[in-house]
Design an enzyme around this catalytic site. Structure first.
Site, PDB file in Angstrom:
ATOM      1  N   LYS A  52       0.636  -1.208  -0.020  1.00 33.65           N
ATOM      2  CA  LYS A  52       0.059  -0.050   0.040  1.00 33.65           C
ATOM      3  C   LYS A  52       0.765   1.347   0.060  1.00 33.65           C
ATOM      4  O   LYS A  52       0.613   2.125  -0.816  1.00 33.65           O
ATOM      5  CB  LYS A  52      -0.899  -0.067   1.364  1.00 33.65           C
ATOM      6  CG  LYS A  52      -2.162  -1.125   1.003  1.00 33.65           C
ATOM      7  CD  LYS A  52      -2.900  -1.499   2.334  1.00 33.65           C
ATOM      8  CE  LYS A  52      -3.583  -2.720   2.287  1.00 33.65           C
ATOM      9  NZ  LYS A  52      -4.509  -3.066   3.447  1.00 33.65           N
ATOM     10  N   GLN A  96      -4.490  -1.612   9.770  1.00 31.84           N
ATOM     11  CA  GLN A  96      -4.257  -3.040   9.121  1.00 31.84           C
ATOM     12  C   GLN A  96      -4.912  -4.177  10.307  1.00 31.84           C
ATOM     13  O   GLN A  96      -4.233  -4.250  11.316  1.00 31.84           O
ATOM     14  CB  GLN A  96      -3.019  -3.519   8.831  1.00 31.84           C
ATOM     15  CG  GLN A  96      -2.776  -4.629   7.890  1.00 31.84           C
ATOM     16  CD  GLN A  96      -3.231  -4.671   6.631  1.00 31.84           C
ATOM     17  OE1 GLN A  96      -3.019  -3.775   6.045  1.00 31.84           O
ATOM     18  NE2 GLN A  96      -3.712  -5.781   6.310  1.00 31.84           N
ATOM     19  N   ASP A 119     -10.659   2.411   4.352  1.00 32.64           N
ATOM     20  CA  ASP A 119     -11.315   0.928   3.961  1.00 32.64           C
ATOM     21  C   ASP A 119     -12.874   0.747   4.125  1.00 32.64           C
ATOM     22  O   ASP A 119     -13.050  -0.396   3.718  1.00 32.64           O
ATOM     23  CB  ASP A 119     -10.519   0.101   5.164  1.00 32.64           C
ATOM     24  CG  ASP A 119      -9.356  -0.511   4.592  1.00 32.64           C
ATOM     25  OD1 ASP A 119      -9.227  -0.880   3.548  1.00 32.64           O
ATOM     26  OD2 ASP A 119      -8.498  -1.053   5.787  1.00 32.64           O
TER      27      ASP A 119
END
Ligand code: NAP
Length: 292
Positions: A52, A96, A119
């Site tokens: 990312k 994450q 997200d």
């Protein structure tokens, strides 16, 4: 059979995003800024976050990596989240997953400012997605839609079978494929571990989206000729002959299934790169305040 090449599609979308960033800078705006919080040293999470960060560099975004040991307390993590929520320089951020067991995932996700939730895991964004309102769509389902768009795959009126009902993949993609949109307009069947006669259902699929985390679970006798297969699965399987000691396997036995498909994603190189592109696109939207 045609491969749905996620790397190729991702490059196309990244070039478009990079061009948008140049335009923003020309107008005197700052580049979009994505932050990632990474806890502990889980090998897969390290790899995903590194990818990312690299993708941010490729399109001209700023990125920040915020690391914690897996001994971090829930309070320390929530304090950091509040700090980022109030940091005007950061447009969007991700935490994450998975988190260490002593930290409540729901508490952490609920603490993220929905406006920065690139997200798309916060209940506000999930709720907006269900109601077809402007929102950040979770990166993996959003990436799948973008891959289908790139290849102009027709979905209207098709039977889409989704395997797996997780909050981050199976449930949202089942909703997105059923809604009035393109891709969309499918008749959707959502399967999970309690589903009976799974093979009877997968054999009816025109589009089969598999998100189980069970390597090579879908075999050739479970699909019909001409099916479109989207393999989301990504599992590290021990392989001593590889330098890393493992290889990545999808949920589909590619050697058997691919010969019956009209289109199929490879693993790796299918859904993975598209998930990252979707995250970049959400961050661009956050920087331009397009959703909220
Ligand atoms: P998850 O939260 O573990 O969910 C797995 C789902 O599969 C559950 O709904 C489970 O049913 C269902 N399931 C398990 N065994 C089954 C069986 N025998 N028959 C039918 N359904 C079964 O997984 P996830 O987070 O969605 O991830 C799935 C896979 O996608 C993993 O390999 C993950 O690494 C991968 N992934 C890849 C990306 C990417 O960017 N490429 C992104 C996200 C995830 P129950 O609900 O009944 O338990």
């Amino acid at each position: 059979m045609e491969i749905l090449d996620g790397k190729k599609a991702a490059l196309f979308y990244k070039n478009k995003i990079a061009a948008e960033v140049i335009k923003m800078k020309e107008k005197g705006m700052k580049a979009p800024h994505l932050a990632a919080i990474l806890i502990g040293n889980n090998g897969a999470s390290e790899t995903y976050v590194a990818a990312k960060v690299k993708a941010c560099e490729e399109v001209g975004f700023h990125s920040s990596l915020i690391r914690f040991q897996d001994t971090v307390t829930e309070k320390e993590l929530l304090d950091k989240i509040h700090e980022i929520n109030n940091n005007e320089d950061i447009d969007g951020y991700i935490v994450q997953l998975p988190l260490p067991n002593h930290i409540a995932e729901n508490k952490v996700i609920n603490a993220i400012n929905p406006k920065k939730d690139v997200d798309g895991f916060h209940p506000e964004n999930t709720g907006r997605m269900v109601k077809n309102l402007p929102c950040y769509i979770a990166a993996t389902p959003f990436g799948i839609l973008k891959l289908m768009q790139y290849y102009n795959l027709e979905s209207t009126g098709k039977h889409c079978v989704v395997l797996g009902r997780s909050n981050i993949v199976g449930s949202p993609i089942s909703i997105l494929m059923a809604r009035d949109g393109n891709p969309g307009n499918c008749t959707v069947t959502l399967c999970h571990s309690k589903t009976q006669n799974l093979k009877e259902i997968t054999l009816q699929a025109d589009i089969l989206i598999v998100a189980l985390g069970k390597p090579e679970f879908i075999t050739g006798n479970m699909v019909k000729e001409g099916v479109v297969v989207i393999d989301v699965g990504l599992t590290r399987v021990v392989n001593e002959s590889k330098k890393s000691g493992f290889e990545l396997k999808g949920d589909v036995l590619f050697e058997e299934v691919s010969s019956k498909c009209s289109f199929i994603t490879p693993v790796p190189g299918g859904v993975g790169p598209m998930t990252i592109v979707a995250l970049l696109e959400n961050t661009l939207k956050a920087a331009r305040k397009e959703i909220y």
